[in-house]
Enzyme design. Structure first.
Site, PDB file in Angstrom:
ATOM      1  N   HIS A   1     -15.671  32.623  45.283  1.00 31.41           N
ATOM      2  CA  HIS A   1     -16.015  31.711  44.201  1.00 31.41           C
ATOM      3  C   HIS A   1     -14.915  31.509  43.166  1.00 31.41           C
ATOM      4  O   HIS A   1     -15.055  30.678  42.275  1.00 31.41           O
ATOM      5  CB  HIS A   1     -17.269  32.198  43.476  1.00 31.41           C
ATOM      6  CG  HIS A   1     -17.007  33.391  42.591  1.00 31.41           C
ATOM      7  ND1 HIS A   1     -16.830  34.651  43.087  1.00 31.41           N
ATOM      8  CD2 HIS A   1     -16.861  33.493  41.249  1.00 31.41           C
ATOM      9  CE1 HIS A   1     -16.610  35.481  42.084  1.00 31.41           C
ATOM     10  NE2 HIS A   1     -16.620  34.812  40.963  1.00 31.41           N
TER      11      HIS A   1
HETATM   12  C1  UD1 Z   1     -18.319  33.072  36.083  1.00 33.01           C
HETATM   13  C2  UD1 Z   1     -17.260  33.980  35.459  1.00 33.01           C
HETATM   14  C3  UD1 Z   1     -16.577  34.790  36.558  1.00 33.01           C
HETATM   15  C4  UD1 Z   1     -17.597  35.538  37.413  1.00 33.01           C
HETATM   16  C5  UD1 Z   1     -18.611  34.535  37.933  1.00 33.01           C
HETATM   17  C6  UD1 Z   1     -19.678  35.240  38.765  1.00 33.01           C
HETATM   18  C7  UD1 Z   1     -16.077  33.125  33.489  1.00 33.01           C
HETATM   19  C8  UD1 Z   1     -14.806  32.556  33.015  1.00 33.01           C
HETATM   20  N1  UD1 Z   1     -16.216  33.196  34.813  1.00 33.01           N
HETATM   21  O1  UD1 Z   1     -17.655  32.163  36.927  1.00 33.01           O
HETATM   22  O2  UD1 Z   1     -15.732  35.733  35.955  1.00 33.01           O
HETATM   23  O3  UD1 Z   1     -16.944  36.169  38.469  1.00 33.01           O
HETATM   24  O4  UD1 Z   1     -19.224  33.886  36.825  1.00 33.01           O
HETATM   25  O5  UD1 Z   1     -20.623  34.350  39.225  1.00 33.01           O
HETATM   26  O6  UD1 Z   1     -16.894  33.518  32.686  1.00 33.01           O
HETATM   27  N2  UD1 Z   1     -23.352  26.901  38.090  1.00 33.01           N
HETATM   28  C9  UD1 Z   1     -24.613  26.657  38.539  1.00 33.01           C
HETATM   29  N3  UD1 Z   1     -25.613  27.507  38.149  1.00 33.01           N
HETATM   30  C10 UD1 Z   1     -25.412  28.557  37.333  1.00 33.01           C
HETATM   31  C11 UD1 Z   1     -24.110  28.789  36.856  1.00 33.01           C
HETATM   32  C12 UD1 Z   1     -23.097  27.962  37.254  1.00 33.01           C
HETATM   33  O7  UD1 Z   1     -24.841  25.728  39.280  1.00 33.01           O
HETATM   34  O8  UD1 Z   1     -26.383  29.292  37.020  1.00 33.01           O
HETATM   35  C13 UD1 Z   1     -22.261  26.015  38.520  1.00 33.01           C
HETATM   36  C14 UD1 Z   1     -21.922  24.994  37.444  1.00 33.01           C
HETATM   37  O9  UD1 Z   1     -21.657  23.765  38.031  1.00 33.01           O
HETATM   38  C15 UD1 Z   1     -20.642  25.517  36.838  1.00 33.01           C
HETATM   39  C16 UD1 Z   1     -20.021  26.288  37.992  1.00 33.01           C
HETATM   40  O10 UD1 Z   1     -21.109  26.779  38.772  1.00 33.01           O
HETATM   41  O11 UD1 Z   1     -19.827  24.534  36.325  1.00 33.01           O
HETATM   42  C17 UD1 Z   1     -19.180  27.428  37.507  1.00 33.01           C
HETATM   43  O12 UD1 Z   1     -19.936  28.272  36.625  1.00 33.01           O
HETATM   44  P1  UD1 Z   1     -19.221  29.055  35.402  1.00 33.01           P
HETATM   45  O13 UD1 Z   1     -20.220  29.909  34.704  1.00 33.01           O
HETATM   46  O14 UD1 Z   1     -18.411  28.094  34.599  1.00 33.01           O
HETATM   47  O15 UD1 Z   1     -18.192  29.957  36.125  1.00 33.01           O
HETATM   48  P2  UD1 Z   1     -18.366  30.851  37.418  1.00 33.01           P
HETATM   49  O16 UD1 Z   1     -17.524  30.243  38.468  1.00 33.01           O
HETATM   50  O17 UD1 Z   1     -19.809  31.108  37.714  1.00 33.01           O
END
Ligand code: UD1
Length: 362
Positions: A204
């Protein structure tokens, strides 16, 4: 004494559990704040259930966005919460945006911050987590580290020794606490994998999934791996989005793509797997404790003890490199070369040590 815990994203949840339990045993007052950085049931609620965490006292509901948007929304939402609760300690966990945002607010308002999992460094500032780690540790009043290398990193950055305390790895507390429960679910059996070899995969990180060429190499590597053994690929929402957005062909054959899995299901699969291919920080540690070979598709790791004392190995995110590493792992496994690793302080008692340290400092 009043503790205020801040969590927001999936990897925070398994770190807060042991601290909440130890603080409960010490009869401390506690407030649990969820920022809402992760909000999908599979990314958040499932973990609260599996880990038997109390309902958060409040959820800031910040959701997704750019780093600036997310960080800013957490800061705005968190400030009045601090003023209302006035804790003796704000506890922040790991390296996600919620960790850094809450630390910035608490530091400026004069509340003491304790950072759980302090001092880890990949020395790669293209990783958003590395920026979060650097900022959080500079501002924290107490850096609670999982390993000695983390202490050295902090000292080298000029952080005073009295602010640093090696307490061990709190995520291992959770793993050892729930391992039997995970085993009892027989997840490999329920998924029809039985006792035959299989691989467990998660990917991821932006460095792996945000560029079409890199993600394509990884998906092809999964195709190759799927020819050797069944593969369970637990896909993060970000990874699924990118596969669709770039129009890439998902892996086929025996590669089974699932929704993100809960904690118990994940541990059950990891323990039964022949090998794990991942870019997760937590899985590097969990595989080490479980004695399962781990290939980490990254150029660096902030968790070097998993390389020196564990089962982890870094591998380039290229199809051939992964293929070669998989072949070596299968051979080494056959020769019985993987044993559980237990770095110092990875003993299931980090939660009580953290609480003792907080209480000792008043
Ligand atoms: C975040 C953390 C990362 C961790 C990861 C574990 C930061 C900078 N990154 O990354 O360190 O390893 O979580 O999962 O804090 N999304 C959903 N549903 C959710 C959450 C996210 O669909 O419940 C999608 C959204 O489109 C979002 C994308 O995933 O834009 C990325 O989510 P985000 O929380 O920005 O970062 P992660 O890649 O999850």
């Amino acid at each position: 004494m009043k503790l205020l815990h801040v969590v927001g994203a999936r990897p925070n949840f398994m770190k807060v559990g042991p601290v909440i339990r130890a603080a409960r045993a010490a009869a401390l007052e506690q407030v649990l704040v969820h920022t809402g950085q992760h909000y999908d049931p599979a990314m958040s609620d499932a973990f609260f259930r599996d880990l038997d965490l109390p309902e958060p006292d409040l959820n800031l509901g910040v959701g997704s966005g750019t780093h600036a948007e997310q960080t800013a929304r957490i800061m705005l939402g968190f400030e009045p919460v601090l003023d209302e609760h006035r804790p003796d300690w704000v506890l922040v966990y790991g390296d996600v945006n919620s960790t850094m945002a809450a630390t910035l607010v608490a530091g400026k308002r004069g509340f003491r911050v304790a950072h759980v999992e302090a001092g880890l460094r990949s020395r790669d500032r293209t990783m958003p987590e590395e920026i979060n780690r650097l900022v959080t540790d500079q501002l924290a009043d107490l850096c609670l580290t999982p390993s000695r290398d983390a202490d050295q990193n902090l000292l080298a950055e000029g952080i005073r020794a009295e602010k640093i305390r090696m307490v061990g790895n709190v995520m291992v507390d959770t793993l050892l606490f729930l391992r039997d429960k995970a085993r009892a679910l027989d997840v490999p059996g329920r998924m029809g994998l039985g006792r035959a070899p299989f691989a467990f995969v998660t990917l991821h990180r932006p460095s792996n999934v945000d560029q079409p060429a890199v993600l394509d190499q990884l998906l092809r590597a999964l195709d190759d791996l799927g020819e050797k053994m069944p593969v369970v690929f637990a896909a993060h929402p970000r990874t699924r989005q990118r596969i669709d957005q770039f129009g890439l062909r998902p892996p086929n054959g025996t590669v089974r793509i699932t929704e993100p899995l809960g904690y118990l299901e994940t541990v059950g699969l990891v323990e039964g797997a022949t090998l794990v291919l991942t870019d997760s920080g937590g899985l590097q540690e969990e595989t080490t404790v479980l004695g399962v070979p781990c290939l980490t598709a990254r150029a660096n790791t902030e968790r070097p003890v998993t390389l020196t004392e564990g089962t982890n190995r870094l591998v380039e995110s290229r199809r051939e490199a992964i293929g070669a590493a998989v072949a070596e792992v299968i051979e080494a496994r056959r020769a019985g070369r993987f044993r559980p690793g237990r770095p110092e302080g990875w003993d299931g008692q980090a939660g009580p040590r953290i609480v003792a340290e907080l209480v000792g400092r008043g």
